[in-house]
Design an enzyme around this catalytic site. Structure first.
Site, PDB file in Angstrom:
ATOM      1  N   GLY A   8      77.177 -63.428  22.347  1.00 46.43           N
ATOM      2  CA  GLY A   8      76.775 -64.837  22.252  1.00 46.43           C
ATOM      3  C   GLY A   8      76.751 -65.486  23.629  1.00 46.43           C
ATOM      4  O   GLY A   8      77.204 -66.614  23.810  1.00 46.43           O
ATOM      5  N   TYR A 153      85.426 -70.107   7.998  1.00 47.98           N
ATOM      6  CA  TYR A 153      85.580 -70.081   9.466  1.00 47.98           C
ATOM      7  C   TYR A 153      87.055 -69.911   9.844  1.00 47.98           C
ATOM      8  O   TYR A 153      87.398 -69.103  10.722  1.00 47.98           O
ATOM      9  CB  TYR A 153      85.009 -71.388  10.013  1.00 47.98           C
ATOM     10  CG  TYR A 153      84.907 -71.505  11.509  1.00 47.98           C
ATOM     11  CD1 TYR A 153      83.829 -70.947  12.200  1.00 47.98           C
ATOM     12  CD2 TYR A 153      85.858 -72.216  12.238  1.00 47.98           C
ATOM     13  CE1 TYR A 153      83.718 -71.098  13.572  1.00 47.98           C
ATOM     14  CE2 TYR A 153      85.750 -72.370  13.607  1.00 47.98           C
ATOM     15  CZ  TYR A 153      84.680 -71.810  14.277  1.00 47.98           C
ATOM     16  OH  TYR A 153      84.568 -71.963  15.647  1.00 47.98           O
ATOM     17  N   ALA A 155      89.380 -68.523   8.077  1.00 45.25           N
ATOM     18  CA  ALA A 155      89.786 -67.153   7.734  1.00 45.25           C
ATOM     19  C   ALA A 155      89.284 -66.156   8.769  1.00 45.25           C
ATOM     20  O   ALA A 155      90.005 -65.240   9.174  1.00 45.25           O
ATOM     21  CB  ALA A 155      89.253 -66.780   6.349  1.00 45.25           C
TER      22      ALA A 155
END
Ligand code: NAP
Length: 242
Positions: A8, A153, A155
């Protein structure tokens, strides 16, 4: 040569991390999912500062794509290895659990948690045999505190925090550190749609963080100076939660 891979890396925190590591002298591998123009912009910013970078698009959620891309990179660079890995790729698909759809749950878990596994496991053998490595996982305040509307999110990030602590103990004797960074609210595309004025009032520092501020911490954890820090989760959140 020792390379740095940032998943990313095309936008936001990942872009700043690419720049920071390039300025430290690492040739940078910019991973991204689909936004090639943003990735090219990251590359250009690095080259403008005298660094070097290559693009390596693949979907971290796909074990097959990840394997293909990393095996191709390795066969093109038999004498090099990836010494610094920043697991940064992530998305959010918020919903309260009572209304959460299958894809909202699985997409977030597949990118953040399975993406961490898909990428990291393929780089460990080289790090172990070279007896040096830095693995930096970008998690979130949401994975420590839990945030309503983000069970998926929270988790996924909590899962990566657990894996960070376990992997750090597996690798410490090989001079490989594994740490997590837990940002609060950082000004990127991911936080664009939020009510920033209202949220700022909840942050003791009264502002969102900048991607460069997270990247500075990534740079420190990647450096030799941070050799004795491993298995940690470091918050960077303007005092929002400690
Ligand atoms: P962002 O600006 O939305 O950028 C997300 C990046 O992840 C992009 O480079 C995107 O690539 C890439 N990506 C998404 N899905 C991918 C996939 N399946 N495979 C490979 N790359 C993928 O996000 P950000 O705010 O910088 O967030 C970066 C990390 O920090 C995330 O893990 C996020 O959860 C975490 N974080 C952010 C904040 C915040 O307030 N911003 C707070 C806490 C934690 P494309 O450009 O190709 O789409």
């Amino acid at each position: 040569m020792e390379y740095a891979l940032i998943t990313g890396g095309s936008r936001g925190i990942g872009r700043s991390a690419c720049l920071e590591l390039a300025l430290m002298g690492y040739p940078v591998i910019i991973n991204y999912a689909s936004n090639e123009s943003a990735a090219l912009r990251t590359k250009q910013l690095i080259e403008d500062k005298g660094g070097t970078a290559v693009l390596l698009p693949f979907d971290v959620a796909s074990d097959h794509e990840t394997e293909k891309a990393l095996e191709q990179w390795k066969s093109d660079h038999p004498d090099d290895y990836i010494a610094v890995l920043v697991n940064n790729a992530g998305i959010r698909k918020d919903n309260v659990m009572v209304f959460m759809e299958d894809d909202q749950w699985h997409d977030v878990l597949n990118i953040s948690l399975n993406g961490f596994f898909n990428v990291t496991r393929r780089l460990l053998k080289d790090m172990i045999s070279k007896r040096f490595g830095r693995i930096i996982n970008i998690v979130s305040l949401s994975g420590i505190k839990g945030l309503p509307g983000q069970t998926n999110y929270s988790a996924s990030k909590a899962g990566v925090i657990g894996a960070t602590k376990a992997l750090a103990q597996e690798l410490a004797s090989r001079r490989i550190t594994v740490n997590a960074i837990a940002p609060g609210f950082i000004a990127t595309d991911m936080t664009q749609g939020l009510d920033q004025d209202a949220l700022k009032q909840t942050i003791p520092a009264r502002r969102f963080g900048q991607p460069e501020e997270v990247a500075a911490l990534i740079g420190f954890l990647a450096s030799e100076k941070a050799a004795y820090i491993t298995g940690e989760v470091i918050s960077i959140n303007g005092g929002l939660y400690t």
